[in-house]
Design an enzyme around this catalytic site. Sequence first.
Site, short mmCIF file in Angstrom:
data_model
loop_
_atom_site.label_atom_id
_atom_site.label_comp_id
_atom_site.label_asym_id
_atom_site.label_seq_id
_atom_site.Cartn_x
_atom_site.Cartn_y
_atom_site.Cartn_z
N ASN A 14 0.83 -1.21 0.00
CA ASN A 14 0.00 0.00 0.00
C ASN A 14 0.87 1.26 0.00
OD1 ASN A 14 -2.93 -0.45 -0.05
ND2 ASN A 14 -2.54 -1.73 1.75
N ARG A 91 0.38 -2.44 14.91
CA ARG A 91 0.48 -2.10 16.31
C ARG A 91 -0.85 -1.53 16.78
NH1 ARG A 91 4.01 -3.61 19.82
NH2 ARG A 91 3.88 -1.62 20.92
N ILE A 92 -1.26 -1.90 17.99
CA ILE A 92 -2.42 -1.26 18.62
C ILE A 92 -1.91 0.02 19.27
CG2 ILE A 92 -4.15 -1.45 20.43
CD1 ILE A 92 -4.20 -4.47 19.93
N HIS A 109 -8.14 -1.33 6.50
CA HIS A 109 -8.41 -2.60 7.19
C HIS A 109 -9.09 -3.56 6.22
CE1 HIS A 109 -9.16 -5.27 10.54
NE2 HIS A 109 -10.38 -5.44 10.08
N ASP A 145 -10.05 -0.21 15.13
CA ASP A 145 -10.76 -0.36 13.85
C ASP A 145 -12.18 0.19 13.93
OD1 ASP A 145 -8.51 -1.62 12.73
OD2 ASP A 145 -9.19 -3.60 13.38
N GLN A 173 -7.92 -4.15 -4.47
CA GLN A 173 -8.81 -3.01 -4.20
C GLN A 173 -8.20 -2.05 -3.17
OE1 GLN A 173 -11.60 -2.28 -5.93
NE2 GLN A 173 -10.92 -4.01 -7.17
N GLU A 174 -7.39 -2.56 -2.25
CA GLU A 174 -6.70 -1.68 -1.31
C GLU A 174 -5.87 -0.66 -2.07
OE1 GLU A 174 -4.49 -3.63 1.80
OE2 GLU A 174 -5.92 -5.28 1.91
#
Length: 215
Positions: A14, A91-92, A109, A145, A173-174
């Site tokens: 990406n 990473r959160i 996502h 998210d 599609q990303e």
Amino acid sequence: MINLVVLISGSGSNLQALIDACAAGTIDARIAAVISNRPNAFGLERARQAGVAAHCIDHTEYGSREEFDCQLQQQIDHYQPDLVVLAGFMRILTPAFTRHYLGRMLNIHPSLLPKYPGLNTHQRALDAGDASHGVTVHFVTPELDGGPNVVQAIVPVLPADDAAALARRVLAQEHVIYPLAVSWFAEGRLQMDDNRCLLDGQPLPASGYIIDSRR
């Protein structure tokens, strides 16, 4: 032209889509820096090949999530970005970090949020017998998210699909919708207001703008 900082953890496909779109003038932006939490992430090499500053802040060297996020924030803010772009950043993030960039941080996502937050989204869609799957670009908020959706791309789930085949279809599609969302932000068309997405001053539906590749 706006300044971007892109955060990655892996191969950076990406990131490459964003690099290419900026180079082509599709996005009125420059990528000021790419930062990874993993030293061996191939996306760092993609950045170097494009002449973009590449940094690693290894999360394993920090005793807590808060310490890591503090160092990460300092490195990001050095480049004074208008937008922070999470491109496979695994990473959160702490609430303090996300609040610091509220309204100017996007994530991508691989599911049609709010379905399947978290990991293993493709297998979860297959296990549920879903006829459709897809990918979402959303603003980042403290909820995992859970920020408001900007744009979704829908793909069909085919009878012969396994998780890998479905992931490839979603990834294609990303590479379409992430540059699109970033270009909207760069043009001043996209903003977050009161936990809603506005495009050209009009609220988007909860699902976000829809691109349906099943047609």
